[in-house]
Write an enzyme that holds these catalytic residues in place. Sequence first.
Site, PDB file in Angstrom:
ATOM      1  N   ARG A   8       0.815  -1.221   0.000  1.00 13.84           N
ATOM      2  CA  ARG A   8       0.000   0.000   0.000  1.00 13.84           C
ATOM      3  C   ARG A   8       0.846   1.267   0.000  1.00 13.84           C
ATOM      4  NH1 ARG A   8      -2.884  -3.854   2.810  1.00 13.84           N
ATOM      5  NH2 ARG A   8      -1.812  -3.291   4.727  1.00 13.84           N
ATOM      6  N   GLU A  50       5.164 -10.645  14.745  1.00 13.38           N
ATOM      7  CA  GLU A  50       4.625 -11.210  15.980  1.00 13.38           C
ATOM      8  C   GLU A  50       4.917 -12.710  16.064  1.00 13.38           C
ATOM      9  OE1 GLU A  50       0.410 -11.377  18.451  1.00 13.38           O
ATOM     10  OE2 GLU A  50       0.528 -10.290  16.564  1.00 13.38           O
TER      11      GLU A  50
END
Length: 178
Positions: free
Chosen positions: A64, A101
Amino acid sequence: MHTDPAEYIRNAIRSVPDWPSPGVTFRDITPILQDPRSFRVLVDLFVYRYMRQRLDLVAGVDARGFILGSVLAYELNLGFVPVRKKGKLPYQTLAEEYTLEYGNATVEMHTDAVKPGQRVLLIDDLIATGGTMVAAAKLLQRLGANVVEAAAIIDLPELGGSDILKETGLPIYTVCSF
C-alpha cells in the site's frame, strides 16, 4: 461545512473488526482510494508537507505504500523507489530481515535504488509495530541514503511502532491515529 483535513481522512478510513483474526481491527484505506475527493485531500496533505523540503526520492513500502508513494513522487516531481517483500525484485538486491509477531519477514531493494547522500522520504499506509518501516529505513541507510522522514496515513500508537521509529532517531509523520 469545513472540517480538519486529517479528521476528514480519519473518518474516511473503514474499520473492519476481527480481521484478519479475532480481536484485531483492520484499518482499511480503500474507501479513501475509491473516493476522488478523499484521495485528493490525502495526497494534498502530504504534498503540502513535503513540497518545500529538499528531497530526491520517495520510497514506498510494499504494497500500500506503493499507491501513495508513487502518486506523491509524481506530484513532487521526484523518483520513486519500491521497497518490496523478499523475492519480488528482478535485479541485484539488498535485504533486511525484521521480526513479526510470529516469525520473521524480509524486505528488499535493488542495490542501485538510491545513491549515497540522496534525501529520501519513506512512506507506507500505516505504522503498527514499526518492523517493516525500520527495516526499510535500514535498507535505505545501508545504501547511503539520508532518510528524511518516515510517513504514513495511520499510526496505531498502542502497538508501539511509532515509538520504536522515534528511538532510531527517524522523524515520523502520520495523518491520523487510532
